[in-house]
Design a protein around this motif. Sequence first.
Motif, PDB file in Angstrom:
ATOM      1  N   SER A 165       0.056   1.804 -13.968  1.00 45.05           N
ATOM      2  CA  SER A 165      -0.475   3.081 -13.637  1.00 45.05           C
ATOM      3  C   SER A 165      -0.406   3.648 -12.271  1.00 45.05           C
ATOM      4  O   SER A 165       0.477   2.993 -11.357  1.00 45.05           O
ATOM      5  N   ALA A 189      -2.518   4.050  -9.820  1.00 42.36           N
ATOM      6  CA  ALA A 189      -3.240   3.122  -8.798  1.00 42.36           C
ATOM      7  C   ALA A 189      -2.366   2.053  -8.331  1.00 42.36           C
ATOM      8  O   ALA A 189      -2.021   1.778  -7.143  1.00 42.36           O
ATOM      9  N   PHE A 190      -1.626   1.451  -9.318  1.00 41.92           N
ATOM     10  CA  PHE A 190      -0.695   0.340  -8.943  1.00 41.92           C
ATOM     11  C   PHE A 190       0.227   0.786  -8.198  1.00 41.92           C
ATOM     12  O   PHE A 190       0.830   0.061  -7.157  1.00 41.92           O
ATOM     13  N   ILE A 218      -0.848   1.492  -4.664  1.00 45.09           N
ATOM     14  CA  ILE A 218      -1.189   0.162  -3.776  1.00 45.09           C
ATOM     15  C   ILE A 218       0.197  -0.622  -3.436  1.00 45.09           C
ATOM     16  O   ILE A 218       0.291  -1.165  -2.261  1.00 45.09           O
ATOM     17  N   ALA A 248      -6.318  -5.161  -2.601  1.00 51.43           N
ATOM     18  CA  ALA A 248      -6.419  -4.179  -3.294  1.00 51.43           C
ATOM     19  C   ALA A 248      -5.890  -4.532  -4.652  1.00 51.43           C
ATOM     20  O   ALA A 248      -6.143  -4.163  -5.922  1.00 51.43           O
ATOM     21  N   PHE A 249      -4.432  -5.062  -4.763  1.00 54.12           N
ATOM     22  CA  PHE A 249      -3.690  -5.301  -5.921  1.00 54.12           C
ATOM     23  C   PHE A 249      -4.324  -6.454  -6.692  1.00 54.12           C
ATOM     24  O   PHE A 249      -4.627  -6.201  -7.980  1.00 54.12           O
ATOM     25  N   TYR A 250      -5.212  -7.373  -6.211  1.00 54.05           N
ATOM     26  CA  TYR A 250      -5.901  -8.412  -6.827  1.00 54.05           C
ATOM     27  C   TYR A 250      -7.108  -7.777  -7.452  1.00 54.05           C
ATOM     28  O   TYR A 250      -7.408  -7.919  -8.584  1.00 54.05           O
ATOM     29  N   LEU A 251      -7.670  -6.968  -6.857  1.00 49.72           N
ATOM     30  CA  LEU A 251      -8.718  -6.027  -7.306  1.00 49.72           C
ATOM     31  C   LEU A 251      -8.342  -5.477  -8.440  1.00 49.72           C
ATOM     32  O   LEU A 251      -9.095  -5.161  -9.690  1.00 49.72           O
ATOM     33  N   TRP A 252      -7.489  -4.599  -8.456  1.00 48.58           N
ATOM     34  CA  TRP A 252      -7.007  -3.749  -9.280  1.00 48.58           C
ATOM     35  C   TRP A 252      -6.677  -4.931 -10.594  1.00 48.58           C
ATOM     36  O   TRP A 252      -6.548  -4.091 -11.808  1.00 48.58           O
ATOM     37  N   ALA A 253      -6.110  -5.775 -10.443  1.00 48.36           N
ATOM     38  CA  ALA A 253      -5.644  -6.723 -11.771  1.00 48.36           C
ATOM     39  C   ALA A 253      -6.992  -7.231 -12.271  1.00 48.36           C
ATOM     40  O   ALA A 253      -6.971  -8.028 -13.106  1.00 48.36           O
ATOM     41  N   GLU A 264     -11.532 -10.191  -9.202  1.00 51.20           N
ATOM     42  CA  GLU A 264     -12.399 -10.206  -8.079  1.00 51.20           C
ATOM     43  C   GLU A 264     -12.510 -11.344  -6.915  1.00 51.20           C
ATOM     44  O   GLU A 264     -12.536 -10.829  -5.862  1.00 51.20           O
TER      45      GLU A 264
END
Lengths: 171, 230, 408
Positions: free
Chosen positions: A2, A4-5, A8, A41-46, A49
Amino acid sequence: MSLAFLLIAFLTVATAAVAMALRNLIRSALLLVASWAGIAAFYLWAGAEFVAFAQVLVYVGAISMVVLFAVLLTRPSRDEAEVTPASAGRLLPALITGGAVLGVLVGAIVGSPLRTTAKPPPPVTVREIGLQLMGPHAAALVVVGALLTVALLGAVVIAATSRPADPGEPR
Amino acid sequence: MLGSGLLQGLAVTAKNLAGSFHDPTRYVTTEYPEQRTKLPENYRNFPFLVHDDPADPAGTLRCVACQICEKECPPQCIYIVMERDEKGKALKRPKVFDIDVSVCMSCQICVEVCPFDAIKMDQEYEIATRDRFGGLLLHREDLSKSNEYYHQIHPTEAAGVDAALAEQKAKQAAAKAAKAAPAAPKPAAATRSTTAATPAPSPAAVTSPAPAATPPAAAPVPPANPPPTA
Amino acid sequence: MSAPAANPLPLLERLPVALRDACTNWLPESWRWLANSLLSIVAVFVVFATLFALLTLAERKILGRVQNRPGPNRAPLPFLGLRTYGLAQPLADGIKMLTKEDIVPRGADRVLHFLAPVALLAFSIMTFAVIPYGRTLLPVELDAAVLYFFAAGAATELAIFMAGWASRNKYSLLAAMRALAQLISYELPLLLSVVAVVLEAGSLSTSVIVEKQGAWLFGILPQWHVFTPWGFAGFLIFFVAALAESNRSPFDLPEAESELIAGHLTEYSGFKYALFFMAEYFGMCALSGMGVTLFLGGWQAPFPALGFIPSYCWFAAKLLALLFVFMWIRATFPRLRIDQLTRLAWKFLVPLALVNLFTAAFWVLSAGWAGPLAFARWVVAGALVIGPFLALGRRLSAGLGPRSYRYA
């Protein structure tokens, strides 16, 4: 894949790259922090949490402090230290080492099976992570915990052992 | 035990916090422009000129323009010009009496040296001005204040001054009478000088023993408003 | 769960959410969540910005009263001329800050100098997202809310370091170093005291932690964490660490006015300075809010009979009480030295927090004990709290008796 990815990833890589290129160590360190935040942020996107917040807490909150402390305490007093350009003789070992690391990494990435059609990941709650850690991975957790506690107690002991107090000294 | 001192400290501040709402001794602020503390009687800052009759401030100034204060003033902030009539005869009163309060250092020497009790220390402290040259140079009109005002700000000191002035007046009248009748004895002088040294409660009390020895011409004058000496 | 779990909730209880829904109901379904989130952000920001303005005034008033003076009481209301006990003082301060010149030192790192207050305020506001302000008022429902809170809070010291370093001023840099040392020292007891709560609640979610404290002992006594031995000790450790984390007196070394001429704030003026000030108060509010959530029962009423008062009122009351204690402490204690600060953290708070973790574990394990065993549970847990406190306290204050002055 996406937008967002991509954003980031771009920010993470860009901050890391600029951090390496800068001469000013403090700015580099702060950009490194931004890079770590990008990984969070990448972890969050994935959807991870817990890992994301742990990443921020540990890296952005604590490791960055250690890095900055080290930089501040070891830096020469002059701001822009003149670094002599690396001689050509060092070029060959550098290229060899860098190429070897690149080769290992690329080999590992290419060799690992990457499924393009990933099934939706199971909803992982913090509770499940906790149960997993306390169940199948309890031994590893205990070992890591003991290691960290020993390190912590060692730090306390080092901080606590001081010369006998001089009665004349103000406390 | 660790922490008991902390709790004691917290108790002290808590008492202050609560006490400031109901205990006047714990809340001591005077909110200045609206509330004012009463100045102590001996507070003094800048000199002023005493006159005796509020109806005629310029005419009844006690100052005779002798310029002693002008000469004594350490920072030389006093400027006096004596008034003269058209023939050039001194009129024994100031035509110009200026005090630059931006220079004045409030030493009170002018008050100490004045033989006529004409200059006294004021309590007026709100003299801030936007005009730092003109506004801080006080002229005769600004400086001239009545004897009643003097009584108001320094009651004890003013009563003593009045008594001394009345006694001086009586002495002068006695001397005049003695000149008129050279044979008259002057036994009261010694007793008078002792009583004048201390501030008397009332000028009449000082002058009351005098008539026994002095002729009726030296009857006591009202202290608040004696006739001008000059 | 709390006792009067009336269904549906009383009107006052659901008023904020009902208002929000009334504002966003006309939007299509797909946009509603965005509008709801934005409204929550605006509401939280407006409420806490107002609270910040009033807190600055309240702090000065309280400090003044403690020092036997009235505090600011003169700023009149605009156009009315009424003084109203200085209620317009925050307004006057805001206008002053906005109209002051913004000075950046010539040698300063302009980008970081600008970025520092912005980052600090951003991280401070982020921490408000996971605090449950009421039964239905939780801006973001996160599974790892506690972790999120401390992750966002940990980043604020980084901003202080940026401010200190970017100012190119030796006092600012010293303050930044102190701030780093202070953070590393006090992050640990803060987190360890929170881990005890997480252990007891079995969750990192703030709403679950609050709901777990909703039971009543004998139907009347609240079962907040602070009313257990480990919770009481944990709350004190948390509070002391929170004082240090928010750079409040007596741990305000990074901005010590008398030694470091305001530390990292030295080279800041105008509205950037106001942002720092705002962030400090936001941090204080957020940590107080977290303390209320973790230890003081969150939005729970203290007695079942008082349940008719809306939950957010209880949260506000507890928050204000805790903020008052912050100010009270500021009015009372002198600043610590840097060595005293680190010694307090490493030699007292960290061991105490570790022991407290064991106490909490014992408390969780002995949850089923009844009758005389319940009494024994209290005794053992109390001894586990008080014993180490006395032992460590004696060690910490050894040789620090009342002083005798030779020449005084």
